[in-house]
Enzyme design. Structure first.
Site, PDB file in Angstrom:
ATOM      1  N   ARG A   8       7.404  10.509   5.258  1.00  0.00           N
ATOM      2  CA  ARG A   8       7.373   8.644   5.440  1.00  0.00           C
ATOM      3  C   ARG A   8       8.796   7.938   6.261  1.00  0.00           C
ATOM      4  O   ARG A   8       9.255   8.134   7.530  1.00  0.00           O
ATOM      5  CB  ARG A   8       6.641   7.516   4.416  1.00  0.00           C
ATOM      6  CG  ARG A   8       6.548   6.833   5.172  1.00  0.00           C
ATOM      7  CD  ARG A   8       6.021   5.635   4.459  1.00  0.00           C
ATOM      8  NE  ARG A   8       6.479   5.590   3.083  1.00  0.00           N
ATOM      9  CZ  ARG A   8       4.837   5.996   1.856  1.00  0.00           C
ATOM     10  NH1 ARG A   8       3.978   5.813   2.008  1.00  0.00           N
ATOM     11  NH2 ARG A   8       5.735   6.026   1.004  1.00  0.00           N
ATOM     12  N   SER A  59       0.453  -1.101   0.731  1.00  0.00           N
ATOM     13  CA  SER A  59       0.354   0.001  -0.148  1.00  0.00           C
ATOM     14  C   SER A  59       0.701   0.816  -0.239  1.00  0.00           C
ATOM     15  O   SER A  59       1.764   1.278   0.564  1.00  0.00           O
ATOM     16  CB  SER A  59      -0.840   0.196   0.663  1.00  0.00           C
ATOM     17  OG  SER A  59      -0.183   0.455   2.771  1.00  0.00           O
ATOM     18  N   LYS A  60       0.363   2.378  -0.458  1.00  0.00           N
ATOM     19  CA  LYS A  60       1.102   3.826  -0.517  1.00  0.00           C
ATOM     20  C   LYS A  60       1.031   3.970   1.169  1.00  0.00           C
ATOM     21  O   LYS A  60       1.810   4.984   0.654  1.00  0.00           O
ATOM     22  CB  LYS A  60      -0.272   4.180  -1.652  1.00  0.00           C
ATOM     23  CG  LYS A  60      -0.812   4.568  -1.440  1.00  0.00           C
ATOM     24  CD  LYS A  60      -1.543   6.224  -2.037  1.00  0.00           C
ATOM     25  CE  LYS A  60      -2.508   6.146  -1.818  1.00  0.00           C
ATOM     26  NZ  LYS A  60      -3.571   6.881  -3.073  1.00  0.00           N
ATOM     27  N   ARG A  61       0.148   3.302   1.495  1.00  0.00           N
ATOM     28  CA  ARG A  61       0.791   4.049   3.601  1.00  0.00           C
ATOM     29  C   ARG A  61       2.366   3.743   3.625  1.00  0.00           C
ATOM     30  O   ARG A  61       3.263   4.467   4.078  1.00  0.00           O
ATOM     31  CB  ARG A  61       0.121   3.457   4.143  1.00  0.00           C
ATOM     32  CG  ARG A  61      -1.767   3.841   3.923  1.00  0.00           C
ATOM     33  CD  ARG A  61      -1.734   4.292   4.933  1.00  0.00           C
ATOM     34  NE  ARG A  61      -3.659   4.440   4.837  1.00  0.00           N
ATOM     35  CZ  ARG A  61      -3.578   5.775   4.363  1.00  0.00           C
ATOM     36  NH1 ARG A  61      -2.343   6.633   3.751  1.00  0.00           N
ATOM     37  NH2 ARG A  61      -4.746   6.107   3.694  1.00  0.00           N
TER      38      ARG A  61
END
Ligand code: GLU
Length: 484
Positions: free
Chosen positions: A472, A255-257
């Site tokens: 991030r 996921s892009k998270r």
């Protein structure tokens, strides 16, 4: 086993940035088609009118072409079974849905949104699986037909058998058994006349002559519905091969998270298409001699589904970096120079940066250092500067608001200068942060420096995926930091 010529497809929905998962599935379809001298189709599944965009479709096609994949039929190349965009096939789905109503395999449902919501609420309270209760299933055919003709809104639902099991075949897993009572009377046609994924997908795979459906594991739960549809139409189902899902390092679904997933991001940081394809070819797959570096042609030549393993393949960006370095070193100097010119030092990339750096340059050479952060794969967070900007606030606190900011970026519909600037200011207001501090911390995370060209413009030049990745990384660095 079918002896028809092999025909496979990928069927991406154009609802966002081109995803590495699409490239992964495209690669395995491509390899199988080429190995079997078959055909490979690109079909655009844009039935979700609210979320599909032309920009997304263009980006998907551009990215797959950049990777060096090509297809025999598709919206951009045509072919015998077109159109290849589902929004242009609405009438076909309507006709097929009506055939099922006629044969008694589907029925119109007139239930209102309020009734369905009420039903769901009751089922939730009773801790039951949310499912349609079949109220409209027993309306006599003639009555249903006259209500449809009178203009009453309806959807078409599949009449799923109430008893027994459905046994479906997945070529990698063998038979998978489902209890029919657990399968919902799936909506096939929505009240706006658009088909749902299930109907459009099955009708198109059949009409386009698809022999093997090779797609991601996340669709396996739809398989019983697809089988039931094939049965209802009296069609022979294709073979189904569900590829293992790509995973983040912690084994959760990619996921892009946690990872950049946009193919264009990887291009922007200077990943070579051959390296990305090779890397995707290693996902759940091993070559007969175990070698890790191979070309697309070699992959095709040795391709077999027998060598796909179902353990969740990890999309490990460090490994991609290693592989990419290997590819760079196979280029001769001239090729590398050409690539630097076409991918890095090209007008399209430099033009937006030039006006931002002009103010800070004394020599032309100053441009190189000043612009380096736009091209870097990652930047280092100057932690002492963060501590100073936040007046020695606990770095975990800073990490917390940066993380919130990162999350909030997902809700920003457009990543433009104006939208981003307004969003950042609102974010400050709502979180009670001083703009000065917040902008400095974001600047340090994005550019790695205190003094940089204008922040918001720099962020839109970098793009959403690269900004997310840097934020991030900054959150991780701050969380791991122990002040003395
Ligand atoms: N439109 C679906 C997707 O976005 C297609 C799934 C399938 O291949 O059946 O992936």
């Amino acid at each position: 086993m079918t002896d028809k010529p092999v025909k496979v497809r990928i069927a991406p929905s154009p609802t966002g940035d081109p995803h590495v998962g699409t490239a992964y599935i495209a690669l395995f379809n491509y390899a199988f088609a080429r190995k079997m001298n078959g055909k490979f189709i690109l079909r655009i599944e844009d039935t979700d009118q609210a979320r599909s965009t032309q920009a997304s479709e263009d980006a998907i096609i551009r990215s797959l072409r950049w990777l060096g994949l090509d297809w025999d039929e598709g919206p951009d190349v045509g072919g015998p079974s077109g159109p290849y965009k589902q929004s242009q096939r609405k009438q076909i789905y309507f006709e097929y849905a009506m055939k099922l109503v006629e044969s008694g395999h589907a029925y119109p449902c007139f239930c209102t949104a309020e009734r369905l919501e009420d039903l769901r609420r009751k089922q939730r309270l009773l801790k039951q699986k949310p499912m349609y209760d079949g109220k409209c299933r027993n309306i006599p055919k003639a009555e249903a037909a006259s209500r449809m003709a009178s203009g009453e809104p309806y959807v078409i639902r599949l009449a799923v058998p109430r008893e027994g099991d459905s046994v479906v075949q997945d070529s990698l897993r063998g038979p998978v058994r489902f209890n029919n009572a657990e399968i919902d009377d799936q909506v096939l046609l929505k009240s706006d006349g658009f088909p749902t994924y299930h109907l459009a997908n099955v009708v198109d795979d059949h009409l386009m002559g698809v022999t093997h459906v090779i797609r991601a594991e996340e669709w396996i739960n739809s398989l019983p519905k697809h089988y039931l549809l094939y049965e209802a139409f009296g069609w022979e189902p294709p073979q189904f091969i569900h590829m293992p899902l790509l995973r983040n390092k912690d084994k959760s679904k990619i996921s892009k998270r946690k990872n950049p997933v946009n193919i264009e991001y990887y291009r922007s940081i200077g990943i070579l298409p051959q390296a990305l394809l090779n890397f995707l070819g290693l996902m759940g797959y091993s070559m007969p001699d175990g070698r890790e570096v191979f070309s697309l042609d070699e992959f095709v030549a040795d391709f077999s589904f027998d060598r796909v393993s179902l353990g969740g393949p990890v999309f490990d960006v460090d490994k991609l970096m290693w592989l990419n370095g290997t590819y760079i070193r196979t280029l001769d100097d001239g090729q590398l120079l050409d690539l630097l010119q076409s991918e890095v030092f090209n007008t399209k990339r430099l033009a937006p940066i030039v006006p931002l750096l002009k103010e800070r340059m004394r020599t032309l050479g100053d441009f190189v250092d000043g612009a380096s952060f736009y091209f870097a794969h990652q930047v280092e967070l100057p932690i002492a500067e963060v501590m100073r900007a936040t007046k020695q606030r606990d770095p975990k606190e800073t990490a917390r608001y940066l993380k919130q900011f990162l999350k909030s970026l997902d809700n920003l519909p457009e990543f433009t200068n104006d939208a981003l600037e307004a969003h950042m200011r609102t974010f400050c207001e709502e979180s009670g942060l001083k703009t000065r501090e917040f902008f400095m911390v974001v600047r340090l995370a994005i550019t790695g420096r205190r003094a940089s060209p204008p922040l918001v413009q720099s962020m839109t030049i970098l793009g959403r995926a690269a900004c997310a990745q840097r934020l991030r990384a900054a959150v991780e660095t701050l969380n791991a930091y122990r002040p003395q």
